[in-house]
Design a protein around this motif. Structure first.
Motif, mmCIF file in Angstrom:
data_model
loop_
_atom_site.group_PDB
_atom_site.id
_atom_site.type_symbol
_atom_site.label_atom_id
_atom_site.label_comp_id
_atom_site.label_asym_id
_atom_site.label_seq_id
_atom_site.Cartn_x
_atom_site.Cartn_y
_atom_site.Cartn_z
ATOM 1 N N HIS A 186 8.044 0.786 -2.728
ATOM 2 C CA HIS A 186 8.765 -0.043 -1.763
ATOM 3 C C HIS A 186 9.216 -1.350 -2.392
ATOM 4 C CE1 HIS A 186 8.016 2.484 1.745
ATOM 5 N NE2 HIS A 186 6.832 2.741 1.220
ATOM 6 N N GLY A 228 10.041 -4.115 -0.605
ATOM 7 C CA GLY A 228 9.579 -5.282 0.145
ATOM 8 C C GLY A 228 10.512 -5.705 1.253
ATOM 9 N N TYR A 284 8.557 -6.492 5.306
ATOM 10 C CA TYR A 284 7.325 -7.219 5.577
ATOM 11 C C TYR A 284 7.577 -8.679 5.929
ATOM 12 C CZ TYR A 284 6.382 -3.003 3.025
ATOM 13 O OH TYR A 284 6.398 -1.693 2.603
ATOM 14 N N LYS A 287 1.388 -8.721 2.297
ATOM 15 C CA LYS A 287 2.191 -7.537 2.001
ATOM 16 C C LYS A 287 3.495 -7.916 1.308
ATOM 17 C CE LYS A 287 1.206 -3.672 5.127
ATOM 18 N NZ LYS A 287 1.783 -2.823 6.181
ATOM 19 N N CYS A 317 3.734 -7.005 -2.555
ATOM 20 C CA CYS A 317 4.675 -5.911 -2.787
ATOM 21 C C CYS A 317 5.711 -6.318 -3.825
ATOM 22 C CB CYS A 317 5.353 -5.504 -1.478
ATOM 23 S SG CYS A 317 6.513 -4.126 -1.672
ATOM 24 N N ARG A 318 6.288 -7.512 -3.673
ATOM 25 C CA ARG A 318 7.290 -7.951 -4.642
ATOM 26 C C ARG A 318 6.683 -8.108 -6.040
ATOM 27 N NH1 ARG A 318 11.030 -6.418 -5.068
ATOM 28 N NH2 ARG A 318 11.901 -8.116 -6.303
ATOM 29 N N VAL A 326 5.855 -4.463 -7.449
ATOM 30 C CA VAL A 326 6.975 -3.663 -7.943
ATOM 31 C C VAL A 326 7.233 -3.958 -9.416
ATOM 32 C CG1 VAL A 326 9.464 -3.309 -7.800
ATOM 33 C CG2 VAL A 326 8.124 -3.407 -5.712
ATOM 34 N N THR A 337 14.987 0.208 -4.645
ATOM 35 C CA THR A 337 13.824 0.950 -4.158
ATOM 36 C C THR A 337 13.691 2.214 -5.001
ATOM 37 O OG1 THR A 337 14.020 0.094 -1.910
ATOM 38 C CG2 THR A 337 12.796 2.130 -2.190
ATOM 39 N N SER A 372 0.263 1.599 3.208
ATOM 40 C CA SER A 372 1.543 1.369 2.540
ATOM 41 C C SER A 372 2.010 -0.068 2.800
ATOM 42 C CB SER A 372 2.583 2.357 3.071
ATOM 43 O OG SER A 372 3.839 2.141 2.481
ATOM 44 N N PRO A 373 2.433 -0.780 1.759
ATOM 45 C CA PRO A 373 2.767 -0.369 0.396
ATOM 46 C C PRO A 373 1.651 -0.641 -0.613
ATOM 47 C CG PRO A 373 3.646 -2.553 0.751
ATOM 48 C CD PRO A 373 2.892 -2.178 2.009
ATOM 49 N N THR A 417 2.378 0.792 -4.163
ATOM 50 C CA THR A 417 3.371 -0.077 -4.806
ATOM 51 C C THR A 417 2.731 -1.366 -5.291
ATOM 52 O OG1 THR A 417 5.144 0.773 -3.390
ATOM 53 C CG2 THR A 417 5.510 -1.369 -4.430
ATOM 54 N N SER A 418 1.868 -1.938 -4.459
ATOM 55 C CA SER A 418 1.309 -3.271 -4.691
ATOM 56 C C SER A 418 0.017 -3.253 -5.482
ATOM 57 C CB SER A 418 1.037 -3.945 -3.335
ATOM 58 O OG SER A 418 2.149 -3.868 -2.477
#
Length: 396
Positions: A49, A51, A54, A60, A64-65, A68, A141, A374-375, A378-379
């Protein structure tokens, strides 16, 4: 320091790797299964993901950012498949335009790169077989092989002198003045600190630690169909609906996987066991505990109509087909084939609300990851840095 990690999913393994490489600690990962990534890590669609959904400023959004970038680099370093196929969030009616606009605003607030708002014609340039009145396009993504990431993380742990002990369920633990004693399988182990990344088993370990807390895990099964034959060519990347803001679930979507398969789903039905991957998986002890939690009862009272629709949809292939045809109308019933699903460990508070953000508690010498849906995959590498950065975890 000697640090124990409960849970050999992608988050637990990422934490173990980070502790070992940045703090020089000896790490031991414990898991009851005979392989790493056996549950949420190995039962998701593989989406990395970007981001876009959120709340800005939330854990999150931030992790998440960060995650990634770390995951992309990690996959490149270890030659793990990673592909930026892009995502469309599609408004199928004019009534969904305000929700779509909010997603675009959040994505930009979270500094997601390349975000574009598309009209009905422009979205078809991205996904030629998709219809809608408007869309938000997130070109970066991606999709990845999360089980492969987990296996590589386990190797990293072992290469730094740590251990990954599979088939070692945690049966008991006791905090002492100098550490935490753990009975795992038939072995008694002692750690300076214990970090619990147990996903669906979080409540079980939390009870052992005397830290039941004010949230409980309620398992929600996500069921999927896969597209068969040439119908896979109707989807280039990821096609998502505008999500219902009342729920942390993203709705039935179409997802191209790293192995070339295309999934339709998931729905969200409460499972009848913590590891309830089908309607036939029933554990009465789990079910009694889930239903005994007042948060579960309040959640059901508040959202029973939606829950009933999800259960009915679970039984009917037509509901998945209808959801998919809102965006890809060329699909037919014959194009959908039932495939494996997963179970989401969703934390529910006492008042019946579903936690939307990541939640991490420190209870003496035990750190508990209470909510990491989730995510989280990803995170995962960023979550690991965050946990290790909590000074109370490793220095108290």
């Amino acid at each position: 320091m000697n640090i124990g990690i409960v849970g050999a999913g992608i988050v637990g393994l990422a934490v173990a790797r980070e502790v070992a490489r940045t703090r020089g600690a000896t790490v031991t990962v414990l898991d009851k299964e005979d392989r790493v990534g056996a549950h949420q890590t190995g039962h998701n669609s593989g989406v990395v993901h970007a981001g876009i959904y959120y709340q800005p400023g939330s854990l999150k959004a931030r992790l998440c950012r960060e995650g990634v970038a770390l995951l992309r680099q990690y996959c490149a370093e270890h030659h793990i498949p990673y592909d930026e196929v892009g995502k469309l969030v599609v408004a199928s009616t004019a009534a969904e335009r305000p929700g779509l606009r909010k997603i675009a605003e959040r994505a930009r607030a979270n500094q997601v790169p390349g975000i574009a708002e598309l009209d009905a014609l422009a979205l078809r340039e991205v996904e030629p077989h998709t219809v809608g009145v408007a869309a938000v396009h997130s070109p970066h993504t991606a999709i990845a092989d999360f089980p492969a990431v987990a296996r590589r993380l386990a190797l990293d742990v072992e290469e730094t002198g740590g251990s990954v002990l599979l088939s070692h369920p945690v049966r008991a633990l006791r905090e002492t003045a100098s550490g935490v004693e753990v009975l795992a399988g038939s072995r008694r182990l002692r750690f300076d600190r214990l970090i619990v990344c147990a996903g669906l088993g979080t409540d079980t370990v939390a009870r052992m630690a005397g830290a039941a807390g004010d949230v409980r895990i309620v398992p929600f099964r996500g069921e999927y169909y896969a597209l068969a034959g040439a119908s896979k060519d109707l989807v280039r990347g990821l096609i998502y609906p505008v999500p219902d803001p009342r729920y942390p679930f993203l709705g039935v979507h179409l997802t191209r996987r790293i192995d070339g398969e295309v999934l339709v789903g998931p729905n969200a039905v409460m499972a009848l066991a913590l590891e309830g991957y089908s309607w036939g998986d029933v554990d009465l002890t789990d079910l009694r505990r889930i239903l005994a939690w007042e948060g579960t009862r309040r959640l059901a009272a508040r959202h029973w109509r939606t829950g009933a629709r999800e259960v009915l949809g679970s039984m009917a292939k037509g509901s998945f087909l209808a959801a998919a045809r809102r965006y890809v109308p060329e699909l037919t019933r014959a194009d959908l084939v039932r495939t494996a699903g997963g179970v989401r460990a969703q934390a529910v508070a006492r008042d019946g609300s579903m936690l939307d953000d990541f939640a991490i508690d420190v209870h003496g010498r035990v750190t508990l990851v209470r909510n990491a849906p989730s995510p989280a995959a990803t995170s995962s590498l960023a979550i690991a840095r965050h946990i290790v950065g909590l000074t109370s975890v490793l220095t108290r």
